[in-house]
Design an enzyme around this catalytic site. Structure first.
Site, PDB file in Angstrom:
ATOM      1  N   CYS A   1       0.857  -1.192   0.000  1.00  0.00           N
ATOM      2  CA  CYS A   1       0.000   0.000   0.000  1.00  0.00           C
ATOM      3  C   CYS A   1       0.890   1.238   0.000  1.00  0.00           C
ATOM      4  O   CYS A   1       1.696   1.444   0.913  1.00  0.00           O
ATOM      5  CB  CYS A   1      -0.916   0.006   1.223  1.00  0.00           C
ATOM      6  SG  CYS A   1      -1.772   1.582   1.453  1.00  0.00           S
TER       7      CYS A   1
ATOM      8  N   ASP B   1      -0.989  16.289  -2.182  1.00  0.00           N
ATOM      9  CA  ASP B   1      -1.245  15.350  -3.275  1.00  0.00           C
ATOM     10  C   ASP B   1      -0.169  15.541  -4.351  1.00  0.00           C
ATOM     11  O   ASP B   1       0.195  16.669  -4.700  1.00  0.00           O
ATOM     12  CB  ASP B   1      -2.633  15.600  -3.876  1.00  0.00           C
ATOM     13  CG  ASP B   1      -3.090  14.430  -4.727  1.00  0.00           C
ATOM     14  OD1 ASP B   1      -4.031  13.728  -4.324  1.00  0.00           O
ATOM     15  OD2 ASP B   1      -2.493  14.213  -5.815  1.00  0.00           O
TER      16      ASP B   1
ATOM     17  N   HIS C   1      -8.707   8.039   2.601  1.00  0.00           N
ATOM     18  CA  HIS C   1      -8.080   9.358   2.672  1.00  0.00           C
ATOM     19  C   HIS C   1      -9.108  10.417   2.307  1.00  0.00           C
ATOM     20  O   HIS C   1     -10.056  10.162   1.564  1.00  0.00           O
ATOM     21  CB  HIS C   1      -6.867   9.449   1.728  1.00  0.00           C
ATOM     22  CG  HIS C   1      -7.155   9.038   0.325  1.00  0.00           C
ATOM     23  ND1 HIS C   1      -7.266   7.721  -0.067  1.00  0.00           N
ATOM     24  CD2 HIS C   1      -7.401   9.769  -0.787  1.00  0.00           C
ATOM     25  CE1 HIS C   1      -7.546   7.663  -1.356  1.00  0.00           C
ATOM     26  NE2 HIS C   1      -7.652   8.891  -1.812  1.00  0.00           N
TER      27      HIS C   1
ATOM     28  N   HIS D   1      -9.503  14.250   0.749  1.00  0.00           N
ATOM     29  CA  HIS D   1      -8.868  15.318  -0.030  1.00  0.00           C
ATOM     30  C   HIS D   1      -9.369  16.649   0.518  1.00  0.00           C
ATOM     31  O   HIS D   1     -10.587  16.854   0.622  1.00  0.00           O
ATOM     32  CB  HIS D   1      -9.288  15.258  -1.504  1.00  0.00           C
ATOM     33  CG  HIS D   1      -8.937  13.998  -2.225  1.00  0.00           C
ATOM     34  ND1 HIS D   1      -7.902  13.920  -3.136  1.00  0.00           N
ATOM     35  CD2 HIS D   1      -9.492  12.752  -2.214  1.00  0.00           C
ATOM     36  CE1 HIS D   1      -7.840  12.700  -3.651  1.00  0.00           C
ATOM     37  NE2 HIS D   1      -8.801  11.970  -3.102  1.00  0.00           N
TER      38      HIS D   1
HETATM   39  P1  AMP Z   1      -8.262   8.711  -4.955  1.00  0.00           P
HETATM   40  O1  AMP Z   1      -8.582   8.670  -6.404  1.00  0.00           O
HETATM   41  O2  AMP Z   1      -9.340   9.397  -4.138  1.00  0.00           O
HETATM   42  O3  AMP Z   1      -7.891   7.351  -4.415  1.00  0.00           O
HETATM   43  O4  AMP Z   1      -7.000   9.658  -4.802  1.00  0.00           O
HETATM   44  C1  AMP Z   1      -5.703   9.195  -4.664  1.00  0.00           C
HETATM   45  C2  AMP Z   1      -4.832  10.419  -4.697  1.00  0.00           C
HETATM   46  O5  AMP Z   1      -3.544  10.048  -4.229  1.00  0.00           O
HETATM   47  C3  AMP Z   1      -4.642  11.000  -6.099  1.00  0.00           C
HETATM   48  O6  AMP Z   1      -5.104  12.358  -6.105  1.00  0.00           O
HETATM   49  C4  AMP Z   1      -3.137  10.898  -6.343  1.00  0.00           C
HETATM   50  O7  AMP Z   1      -2.614  12.000  -7.046  1.00  0.00           O
HETATM   51  C5  AMP Z   1      -2.598  10.805  -4.914  1.00  0.00           C
HETATM   52  N1  AMP Z   1      -1.318  10.099  -4.790  1.00  0.00           N
HETATM   53  C6  AMP Z   1      -0.973   8.893  -5.290  1.00  0.00           C
HETATM   54  N2  AMP Z   1       0.288   8.575  -4.948  1.00  0.00           N
HETATM   55  C7  AMP Z   1       0.759   9.609  -4.198  1.00  0.00           C
HETATM   56  C8  AMP Z   1       1.995   9.891  -3.559  1.00  0.00           C
HETATM   57  N3  AMP Z   1       3.040   9.040  -3.619  1.00  0.00           N
HETATM   58  N4  AMP Z   1       2.124  11.048  -2.878  1.00  0.00           N
HETATM   59  C9  AMP Z   1       1.099  11.930  -2.823  1.00  0.00           C
HETATM   60  N5  AMP Z   1      -0.100  11.722  -3.406  1.00  0.00           N
HETATM   61  C10 AMP Z   1      -0.274  10.588  -4.093  1.00  0.00           C
END
Ligand code: AMP
Length: 110
Positions: free
Chosen positions: A4, A30, A98, A100
Site C-alpha cells: 500500500c 497530493d 483518505h 482530499h
Molecule cells: P483517490 O482517487 O481518491 O484514491 O486519490 C488518490 C490520490 O492520491 C490522487 O489524487 C493521487 O494524485 C494521490 N497520490 C498517489 N500517490 C501519491 C503519492 N506518492 N504522494 C502523494 N499523493 C499521491
C-alpha cells in the site's frame, strides 16, 4: 500493508514531508494536485475505504475534521472556496481511506 503506497509513506519507507502528523493520521500534499491547495488527510491505520468505517472510528473522524478545520484556517480558506472529498468505488484509486482537502483555484475534478 507492504504493497500500500500510503502505508509505505506513513511508515517512512517512501520519503514525504508531512504538513501534520499525530498518533492516528498524517497530512501531505497530493502528488498530482487538482487545486491550488490539495492536501491528503490519511489515517495511519490501513482502513480501505468508507465502507469499512464503524462506530469505533468515531474519534478518528472527529480528529480528521478538526485537522481539516485547522488546515482551512492556516491556509486562509475560510472565506475562499474549499471542499473535502472522499472518493469511493471506482473513483477511489488508492485503497487506503483518505480525505482530499481542496482549496483556492480548481484545476480538475478529483
Ligand atoms: P483517490 O482517487 O481518491 O484514491 O486519490 C488518490 C490520490 O492520491 C490522487 O489524487 C493521487 O494524485 C494521490 N497520490 C498517489 N500517490 C501519491 C503519492 N506518492 N504522494 C502523494 N499523493 C499521491
Amino acid at each position: 500493508m507492504n504493497d500500500c503506497i500510503f502505508c509505505r509513506i506513513i511508515n517512512k519507507e517512501i520519503p514525504k514531508e508531512f504538513d501534520f502528523e499525530s498518533d492516528s493520521l498524517v497530512v501531505f500534499p497530493d502528488i498530482n494536485p487538482s487545486a491550488e491547495l490539495h492536501l491528503l488527510i490519511v489515517p495511519k491505520n490501513h482502513i480501505i475505504g468508507m465502507a469499512d468505517l464503524t462506530r469505533n472510528h468515531g474519534d478518528l473522524l472527529v480528529e480528521i475534521y478538526n485537522v481539516v478545520n485547522k488546515l482551512v484556517k492556516q491556509n486562509n480558506l475560510e472565506e475562499n472556496f474549499y471542499r473535502v472529498v472522499v472518493n469511493g468505488g471506482k473513483a477511489q484509486h488508492v485503497p487506503h481511506l483518505h480525505f482530499h482537502l481542496l482549496g483556492g483555484q480548481w484545476k480538475r475534478m478529483v
